[in-house]
Each structure stands twice: as C-alpha cells, then as structure tokens.
Scaffold this active site. Structure first.
Site, short mmCIF file in Angstrom:
data_model
loop_
_atom_site.label_atom_id
_atom_site.label_comp_id
_atom_site.label_asym_id
_atom_site.label_seq_id
_atom_site.Cartn_x
_atom_site.Cartn_y
_atom_site.Cartn_z
N SER A 1 0.82 -1.20 0.00
CA SER A 1 0.00 0.00 0.00
C SER A 1 0.86 1.26 0.00
CB SER A 1 -0.92 0.02 1.22
OG SER A 1 -0.17 -0.06 2.42
N GLN B 1 1.66 4.48 1.58
CA GLN B 1 1.45 4.68 3.01
C GLN B 1 2.44 5.68 3.58
OE1 GLN B 1 3.76 1.13 5.10
NE2 GLN B 1 2.52 0.35 3.39
N HIS C 1 3.87 6.56 7.93
CA HIS C 1 3.77 6.14 9.32
C HIS C 1 3.76 7.37 10.22
CE1 HIS C 1 4.45 2.16 7.86
NE2 HIS C 1 5.63 2.48 7.36
N LYS D 1 6.95 5.16 13.72
CA LYS D 1 7.47 4.04 12.94
C LYS D 1 8.37 4.50 11.80
CE LYS D 1 5.95 -0.17 10.59
NZ LYS D 1 4.89 -0.79 9.77
N GLU E 1 11.52 3.92 9.50
CA GLU E 1 12.02 2.60 9.13
C GLU E 1 13.11 2.69 8.06
OE1 GLU E 1 8.34 0.75 8.03
OE2 GLU E 1 8.40 1.50 5.99
N HIS F 1 5.43 6.50 0.95
CA HIS F 1 6.28 5.51 0.30
C HIS F 1 5.48 4.25 -0.02
CE1 HIS F 1 6.47 4.53 4.62
NE2 HIS F 1 6.59 3.27 4.23
N ARG G 1 -2.74 4.41 5.33
CA ARG G 1 -2.77 3.97 3.94
C ARG G 1 -3.61 4.88 3.06
NH1 ARG G 1 -3.61 -0.50 7.16
NH2 ARG G 1 -1.87 -2.01 7.21
N LYS H 1 -7.16 -2.74 2.33
CA LYS H 1 -7.27 -2.52 3.77
C LYS H 1 -7.82 -1.12 4.06
CE LYS H 1 -3.46 -5.64 5.02
NZ LYS H 1 -2.15 -5.74 5.71
#
Length: 411
Positions: free
Chosen positions: A97, A99, A101, A124, A126, A265, A284, A290
């Site tokens: 997806s 998205q 964070h 989050k 990453e 991203h 998302r 989802k």
C-alpha cells in the site's frame, strides 16, 4: 546468545511458496513448513506484542528474557522488557500500500481514537536494506519534476484539473510545501467517477508513449512500465496518480533507504531487510484493500521534496568490529536502531565487541559458526536468527563459502 523461532506473515503481496526468501529463512531457521500455494510476505524478528519471537532454548516469548542484564541497564530503563525496534525480512511480489507512518505525537492520538486500526502509540520510522534488486517509491519528487509531468502527461493534468495544475506551476518556487499540499489534496479528493474516467486514459497514454512517457527529462520507459505493472495489480487505483509525484528508486543489494515518519512511500518488488521503531502503525491511501485513512494522510504528511538519492543511507565502517572480515553500520537519524552488515570470505572471522544494548542477528548467506565469550557455540546457516545480549562479545566465522549476516541493535 539465544536462538529464536520467528513467525512468517502471510499477506497477498508476498512471494509465493519457496520463491519467498522470508519463507525460506523460516523453513531453514526454525522448521517452518512452506505451502507452495501461499504468499509469504514477512519474517518478524523481535518482541512486538502481536507476533513475538520464541526463544528456542526455553519455549518462551522473547520478552521473558529481556532484563536489565540482557538489554543493558540504560536501554531497559527506557524501554522495559520490549525491544525498541522490530526487525524483518520482506519478500515482495506485488506492490504494498501507498502509506506513511505517524510520528510519536500523531501515533498517540490515532491509537487513542482508533485502536482497532492503529494498534500502538509509537512512531514508525524505518529502513529498507536490499538483499536482492529492489524497487520502491519514496518521498515526493521535486517541484520541477512534478511540473514536467503536469505538462507532459495530459491525463494527470486533466485529473487534477487545469486550475490546480496552474496554481502549482505558479506557486511551487515560492512555497513548495504549501503548493504540494494543495495539489495532493485535490488529487486525493477527486471522486471515483473521475478516477474511473482518467485512470484508463493514463494507462493508455503510458502504453502509447512508452519511451517518451512523461517527457525525456524525468520520464521514459521505466516509468511507463511501472504504471502498467501497478495497474495490472490494482486496476484504476488512485495510487497510479500518486506514483507520478513520488520518487521511483531502484536499489542494488547492500543499498538502503531511510523513511522518516510521515513521508509517503510504497515497496514495489524485491527482497529486503527492514528495521523500524517497534510499531505496526500504517496510514494507507492507495494500492490496498485494507483500511484507508485519506484525511489523516493529507493533513499530516511532511510534504518535503527531494531526490531518491537523498534518502539513501550509506554504510560506514563499524569501529567495534575486528578480524579478517568486514563489518559496516547503517545509521539512521533515530535512536531506536542501527544495522550492522558483516561479510566474510571463506574461512574468515570477525569479532564484534562493546555493543551496550540488545541486538538481533540473522544469517542471510553462507555457513559457519557463532561463538560467544562465555563458551557458547552455534552452527549457523541462512535463516538462523539469534538474540544477542548487551555487552556480549561475539565472533562470527565462515566455513568454505562467503557468509553474510545482518544485526540490528540499539545502545
């Protein structure tokens, strides 16, 4: 050091059966039985509450052995019996997806108001580190590139509308963030009827123009092929238009990108090591069936622009490693984790000392031995995962083949 049994997550975007590196590692590392019909997307290594790793020696979840001694007193005082990071292997066959964070402030708000969709209150950020060739989308393109696409991709201009396109062209040099926020808001808030009308036009235009798609400066065959590929996976999705304003990155093995909180991203294809602050929060917007939270995404993105190259995290030699091998460290600008990569030619060894916090190590290539200072010895091969206590000197040695291990740690 403690050997771990780690769980594989089945998501529809994962690689199927033994084609999944995550599944292969789980099979060889802890006896996981691979079903050739199922997609295996992620191998989770850590103490995160929804999917904790199991300590093979004791049968307990990893958090049960996280004490001031194994975590290091400083880390334990801050995080208790939970690792501050979540370590993963991802095997990607289909785009994830689109998205972002949340940062810490937004995560607390989202978790309090919607705990069903936002499972914890942590941020989050990453890092993705390529094990094979990898494609992804990361961060907004620079304004001049978006302007070029607005001029050279008529379905994009028609989709956002002439008024929004002209406003962006006139304003982005004065205030790029504000101009981008307005353009993205218009793009995201178009209704489904308009999407159903212009997405097929975009796909057809990509087919018809191919090498010239988007203009020669920033477009071309690769971008055209990307649009066609993504449309085959998610036909007429809003993500097709979002893709055009994000950076398209191709990583070779060993290259990595760092994704800040609230930067958009999506991962497209490949196998990666991924490490993040210990969270499972995702906002998302496209390429997914989802829950989508369009309003939260539009309101909270950073709207920072830049090149894909600016998001690369380049490794540097790790000063606490010594021996005949090579150890480098990938250091993102956050406190929760760093990642070590240790590579050994046949019959080499490398000793790593003075890591004052906990770490998790996974073998991704080759065979050899793992030796601890207290006499612990373990044979290692691809998929073997270990928790390493704080302040525990460790020697990795290879057999007759090259050996590669990755180690996430916090100190």
């Amino acid at each position: 050091m403690y050997r771990l049994k780690c769980q594989v997550m089945e998501y529809d975007w994962g690689r199927v059966g033994h084609d999944s590196l995550a599944a292969q590692f789980a099979k060889h590392g802890s006896g996981f039985e691979v079903d050739e019909e199922k997609p295996y997307a992620e191998l989770w290594m850590g103490s995160y509450h929804s999917c904790p790793s199991i300590v093979i020696q004791t049968g307990e979840t990893l958090d049960k052995i996280l004490t001031p001694e194994t975590m290091g007193h400083k880390i334990y005082e801050k995080y208790g019996n939970q690792l501050p990071f979540l370590f993963k292997v991802l095997s990607i066959n289909k785009v994830l997806s689109l998205q972002a964070h949340p940062d810490k402030t937004l995560a607390k708000e989202l978790h309090a108001n919607d705990p069903e969709n936002y499972k914890d209150d942590n941020h989050k950020p990453e890092m993705a580190l390529a094990l094979t060739q990898f494609q992804g989308l990361c961060g907004f393109r620079q304004g001049e590139q978006i302007v070029s696409f607005l001029k050279n991709i008529p379905p994009l201009r028609e989709f956002v509308g002439e008024e929004a396109a002209v406003e962006f062209e006139n304003e982005y040099k004065k205030n790029e963030k504000d101009a981008l926020r307005k353009l993205f808001n218009v793009l995201m808030n178009n209704d489904n009827d308009k999407l159903e009308k212009y997405a097929p036009k975009l796909v057809q235009f990509a087919k018809d123009t191919d090498q010239d798609f988007g203009g020669k400066s920033f477009g071309g065959h690769d971008l055209s092929a990307l649009i066609l590929r993504l449309n085959s996976q998610y036909p007429n999705d809003i993500g097709l238009f979002i893709t055009l304003i994000l950076n398209h990155v191709n990583l070779q093995p060993g290259e990595s990108i760092f994704l800040r909180a609230l930067d958009p991203h999506a991962y497209i294809a490949g196998n990666i090591i991924e490490c993040m602050a210990s969270s499972d929060n995702v906002i998302r917007s496209g390429f997914t069936s989802k829950f989508k939270d369009k309003g939260t995404l539009i309101k909270n993105l950073t709207y920072e622009t830049g090149t894909a190259d600016e998001q690369l995290t380049r490794p540097v030699p790790f000063p606490k490693a010594h021996g005949s091998g090579k150890t480098v460290v990938y250091k993102p600008p956050i406190e929760e984790f760093n990642i070590l990569q240790t590579t050994l030619a046949p019959e080499q060894s490398q000793t790593i000392r003075d890591i004052h916090g906990p770490s998790i190590l996974i073998v991704v290539e080759g065979n050899g031995l793992l030796k601890g200072e207290n006499g612990d010895v373990a044979s290692i091969s691809p998929g073997f995962v270990f928790f390493i206590s704080a302040n525990y000197p460790l020697t990795v040695s290879s057999s007759c083949k090259n050996l590669v291990v990755y180690q996430a740690y916090c100190e």
